[in-house]
Design an enzyme around this catalytic site. Structure first.
Site, mmCIF file in Angstrom:
data_model
loop_
_atom_site.group_PDB
_atom_site.id
_atom_site.type_symbol
_atom_site.label_atom_id
_atom_site.label_comp_id
_atom_site.label_asym_id
_atom_site.label_seq_id
_atom_site.Cartn_x
_atom_site.Cartn_y
_atom_site.Cartn_z
ATOM 1 N N ARG A 85 -43.865 -20.855 2.177
ATOM 2 C CA ARG A 85 -43.292 -19.815 2.442
ATOM 3 C C ARG A 85 -41.872 -19.435 1.531
ATOM 4 O O ARG A 85 -41.537 -18.850 0.376
ATOM 5 C CB ARG A 85 -43.687 -18.363 2.902
ATOM 6 C CG ARG A 85 -43.833 -17.030 2.179
ATOM 7 C CD ARG A 85 -44.369 -16.297 3.268
ATOM 8 N NE ARG A 85 -43.446 -16.180 4.260
ATOM 9 C CZ ARG A 85 -44.090 -15.462 5.850
ATOM 10 N NH1 ARG A 85 -44.966 -15.537 5.609
ATOM 11 N NH2 ARG A 85 -43.079 -15.369 6.371
ATOM 12 N N LYS A 187 -41.304 -13.195 0.410
ATOM 13 C CA LYS A 187 -40.969 -12.154 1.460
ATOM 14 C C LYS A 187 -38.948 -11.715 0.916
ATOM 15 O O LYS A 187 -38.275 -12.246 1.313
ATOM 16 C CB LYS A 187 -40.047 -13.007 2.379
ATOM 17 C CG LYS A 187 -40.916 -12.765 3.741
ATOM 18 C CD LYS A 187 -41.308 -12.997 5.294
ATOM 19 C CE LYS A 187 -41.546 -12.257 6.223
ATOM 20 N NZ LYS A 187 -42.214 -11.247 6.142
ATOM 21 N N GLU A 223 -52.144 -3.760 2.931
ATOM 22 C CA GLU A 223 -51.038 -4.301 4.678
ATOM 23 C C GLU A 223 -50.440 -3.141 5.127
ATOM 24 O O GLU A 223 -50.059 -1.932 4.019
ATOM 25 C CB GLU A 223 -49.856 -5.424 4.326
ATOM 26 C CG GLU A 223 -48.833 -5.003 3.187
ATOM 27 C CD GLU A 223 -48.235 -6.765 2.943
ATOM 28 O OE1 GLU A 223 -47.675 -7.060 3.387
ATOM 29 O OE2 GLU A 223 -48.483 -7.478 2.052
HETATM 30 C C1 COI Z 1 -42.574 -11.174 10.543
HETATM 31 O O1 COI Z 1 -42.948 -11.135 11.129
HETATM 32 O O2 COI Z 1 -41.551 -12.047 11.385
HETATM 33 C C2 COI Z 1 -41.482 -10.141 9.532
HETATM 34 O O3 COI Z 1 -40.409 -10.759 8.941
HETATM 35 C C3 COI Z 1 -41.349 -9.243 9.338
HETATM 36 C C4 COI Z 1 -40.310 -7.784 9.495
HETATM 37 C C5 COI Z 1 -40.579 -7.175 8.985
HETATM 38 C C6 COI Z 1 -39.661 -8.391 11.275
#
Ligand code: COI
Length: 347
Positions: A85, A187, A223
């Protein structure tokens, strides 16, 4: 918070950064490949006020965890998926592509050097945050010429206050998280800053998080700001399909596989309509930080729907038990998801 590890109360960990011994850092210019890098003391970073990341949000991150298992191993969970990713996210944001091998090696070095910060078996986990951003200055909108990649870690407990208490969510009708063909499936740091305003407003009204709808006609659920979503009804587990505006979550994929292959449940990655969600027997959300969190209540306009009689529903419970047992090496890892970190050997 700078705590000596001897002073960390493992039972009381929340989801806040605790400074550890070191972090991995590497730099790369736009016409090079990522190479080298080293562990440096955990600490602040100096940046130009014109840095690409500060002005135009050129940055992406990952989230993964290390666990202490019943066999006294330290393991990483599906780290190859985070690595893949990261390859995609960096390309999408015009950052020099971070190859999987470089990424995984940096994560392992950081975890090994901070191994004492992995909470004991059964008491939380070590959250690992790889992050890369544009450091060189830019005044016009463009991809900059220099980038920095850092991996830092922190021991963590529950993401949401209240631990495993079912979440109270609001369907967000005024704002969207991502648009088709946008950056919702990368991301990118900007996806999270965009979610801050709706989240802050919802929290003021007592909600834990918000559920976003699709940006085309607002009929399908997508989501949460921090997690993927599942609904269960009439023997079928559904999660919104990866349409381009949804993050391809590692826990999302793991729950699909556990439900299908271990629990024998029918799983559909498909369109999930708002009405279906409100009528579901069970709703839960998934993420690395969130793990598997049951949803107790959803508010949509003037309608309030309650689920699972205020506790975790049976499907979420079974998925969570299976996932936790695999991560803790309490049962066989049928999918080959764990990467054991050799605590003693230098990599
Ligand atoms: C994760 O779940 O690791 C994320 O990157 C989400 C983040 C909002 C804490």
């Amino acid at each position: 918070m700078n705590l000596k590890k001897e002073n960390i109360k493992w039972e009381e960990l929340g989801f806040n950064p605790i400074e550890t011994r070191s972090m991995f850092m590497a730099k790369c210019s736009v016409d090079e490949k990522w190479k080298g890098g080293s562990l440096v003391p955990y600490g602040n970073i100096e940046l130009s006020p014109a840095a690409g990341v500060l002005n135009y949000g050129q940055g992406v991150f990952e989230g993964t965890k290390a666990y202490h298992t019943i066999k006294d191993n330290i393991v990483l969970f599906r780290i190859q998926r985070n690595a893949k990713r990261m390859e995609w996210s960096t390309q999408r944001m015009c950052i020099p592509k971070i190859d999987s091998d470089f990424f995984i090696d940096a994560v392992i070095q950081t975890v090994k050097d901070n191994i004492g910060y992995v909470p004991p078996y059964g008491k939380g986990s070590m959250y690992i945050r790889p992050i890369v951003w544009g450091t060189a200055p830019a005044l016009g909108v463009r991809a900059v010429s220099e980038y920095t990649f850092v991996v830092f870690v922190s021991p963590v407990g529950s993401y949401f206050k209240g631990g495993i208490k079912p979440l109270c969510l609001k369907v967000e009708t005024n704002f969207h998280r991502a648009a088709p063909r946008g950056i919702g499936n990368a991301k990118a740091i900007g996806n999270y800053s965009a979610s801050l305003y709706p989240l802050t407003m919802a929290k003021k009204k007592g909600f834990d998080e918000v559920i976003y709808l699709d940006a085309v006609n607002g009929e399908r659920v997508e989501e949460l700001g921090s997690a993927n979503l599942f609904i269960y009804k009439d023997g079928v587990l559904k999660t919104p399909k990866l349409s381009g505006s949804i993050l391809d979550g590692v826990t999302r994929d793991s729950v699909c596989k556990i439900a299908r292959d271990i629990l024998g449940v029918k799983v559909l990655e498909t369109d999930v309509y708002l009405d279906e969600m409100l009528e579901a027997d069970e709703v839960f959300c998934t993420g690395t930080a969130v793990t598997i969190a049951p949803v107790g209540k959803i508010k949509y306009q003037n309608r309030v729907c309650e689920f699972s009689s205020g506790s975790i529903g049976p499907i979420a419970k079974k998925c969570k038990e299976a996932l936790t047992s695999i991560r803790r090496q309490e049962i066989k890892d049928p999918f080959g998801w764990l990467h054991i970190i050799n605590k003693n050997k230098k990599i």
